[in-house]
Design a protein around this motif. Structure first.
Motif, short mmCIF file in Angstrom:
data_model
loop_
_atom_site.label_atom_id
_atom_site.label_comp_id
_atom_site.label_asym_id
_atom_site.label_seq_id
_atom_site.Cartn_x
_atom_site.Cartn_y
_atom_site.Cartn_z
N TYR A 150 0.85 -1.19 0.00
CA TYR A 150 0.00 0.00 0.00
C TYR A 150 0.88 1.24 0.00
O TYR A 150 1.95 1.26 0.61
CB TYR A 150 -0.89 0.04 1.25
N GLY A 151 0.41 2.28 -0.67
CA GLY A 151 1.05 3.59 -0.64
C GLY A 151 0.11 4.55 0.08
O GLY A 151 -0.84 4.14 0.74
N GLU A 152 0.35 5.81 -0.10
CA GLU A 152 -0.52 6.83 0.50
C GLU A 152 -1.82 6.99 -0.28
O GLU A 152 -2.85 7.36 0.30
CB GLU A 152 0.21 8.18 0.59
N ALA A 153 -1.79 6.71 -1.57
CA ALA A 153 -2.98 6.89 -2.41
C ALA A 153 -4.11 6.00 -1.91
O ALA A 153 -3.93 4.81 -1.68
CB ALA A 153 -2.66 6.54 -3.86
N GLY A 154 -5.27 6.58 -1.70
CA GLY A 154 -6.45 5.85 -1.30
C GLY A 154 -6.52 5.49 0.17
O GLY A 154 -7.42 4.76 0.59
N ARG A 155 -5.60 6.00 0.95
CA ARG A 155 -5.58 5.64 2.38
C ARG A 155 -6.89 5.97 3.08
O ARG A 155 -7.32 5.25 3.98
CB ARG A 155 -4.41 6.33 3.08
N GLU A 156 -7.57 7.03 2.65
CA GLU A 156 -8.85 7.39 3.25
C GLU A 156 -9.92 6.34 2.97
O GLU A 156 -10.92 6.24 3.69
CB GLU A 156 -9.32 8.78 2.76
N PRO A 174 -1.77 1.32 6.44
CA PRO A 174 -0.57 2.15 6.49
C PRO A 174 0.28 1.97 5.23
O PRO A 174 0.40 0.86 4.71
CB PRO A 174 0.19 1.65 7.72
N ALA A 175 0.88 3.04 4.76
CA ALA A 175 1.79 2.97 3.62
C ALA A 175 2.92 2.01 3.96
O ALA A 175 3.42 1.99 5.08
CB ALA A 175 2.35 4.35 3.30
N GLY A 176 3.24 1.16 3.00
CA GLY A 176 4.31 0.18 3.20
C GLY A 176 3.81 -1.19 3.64
O GLY A 176 4.55 -2.16 3.59
N SER A 177 2.56 -1.26 4.12
CA SER A 177 2.04 -2.58 4.52
C SER A 177 1.69 -3.39 3.27
O SER A 177 1.46 -2.84 2.19
CB SER A 177 0.83 -2.44 5.44
N VAL A 178 1.66 -4.70 3.40
CA VAL A 178 1.44 -5.60 2.26
C VAL A 178 0.02 -5.43 1.71
O VAL A 178 -0.95 -5.50 2.45
CB VAL A 178 1.69 -7.07 2.66
N LEU A 179 -0.06 -5.18 0.42
CA LEU A 179 -1.33 -5.10 -0.30
C LEU A 179 -1.66 -6.48 -0.89
O LEU A 179 -2.68 -7.06 -0.55
CB LEU A 179 -1.25 -4.06 -1.41
N THR A 180 -0.79 -6.98 -1.76
CA THR A 180 -1.03 -8.28 -2.37
C THR A 180 0.24 -9.12 -2.38
O THR A 180 1.35 -8.60 -2.39
CB THR A 180 -1.52 -8.17 -3.84
N VAL A 181 0.03 -10.43 -2.42
CA VAL A 181 1.10 -11.40 -2.61
C VAL A 181 0.64 -12.33 -3.72
O VAL A 181 -0.42 -12.95 -3.61
CB VAL A 181 1.38 -12.21 -1.33
#
Length: 164
Positions: A38-44, A49-56
């Motif tokens: 995850y990045g900052e985009a779409g955090r709302e 949190p930015a840097g956490s795993v989105l996909t594997v």
């Protein structure tokens, strides 16, 4: 490598990387292909949190899967399962033991189990589809009757029912 046309996506709360590593540890022909964060985009919207795993993206026996950390909104259920076709009772026993370890309800009817993440699996003998589709309805009926009495499947008992 060409992208496969259909890739199952498994929705986890926060355990995508852990689950992908768990599955890869069970299957001999398995690997983690890629990890996105995850990045900052779409955090709302996503709240991660930015840097956490989105996909594997991972592979099991040549089949690609995507594990997604999408949050607690959705849960797995038995309406869909992943089938593992086994050529021997020892192979069937291996996958049954590994995948059911820590599962909420480890043994369900007809070879189904739920793993510790709630993903539903069906551990089946490779010959089962042939037995069930036999042109002789007596054979398939006997196999079905035996199958309905089992949790973990017993290949010898299914073959005995098939033979009559």
């Amino acid at each position: 490598m060409q992208l496969q046309k259909i890739t199952p996506c498994l929705w986890f709360d926060t355990q995508a990387a852990e689950a992908a590593q768990f599955y890869c540890s069970i299957f001999s022909n398995a690997r983690i292909v890629s990890v996105s964060h995850y990045g900052e985009a779409g955090r709302e919207i996503h709240g991660k949190p930015a840097g956490s795993v989105l996909t594997v993206v991972f592979e099991l026996a040549g089949q690609r899967f995507t594990a997604l950390n999408g949050g607690p909104v959705f849960k797995f259920n038995e309406a869909i399962s992943l089938q593992v076709n086994c050529d021997s009772q020892s192979e069937l026993d291996y996958y049954w033991a590994k995948l059911s370890a820590g599962g909420a309800e480890a043994a369900q009817q007809c070879g189904w189990l739920s793993d510790k993440y709630g993903v539903s699996w069906q551990i089946v003998p490779s010959v089962l589809a042939t037995m069930m589709a036999d042109a002789d309805p007596g054979k398939s009926e006997r196999v079905m009757a035996a199958l309905l009495q089992m949790k973990k499947l017993d290949i010898a008992a299914l073959q005995q029912a098939y033979a009559g």
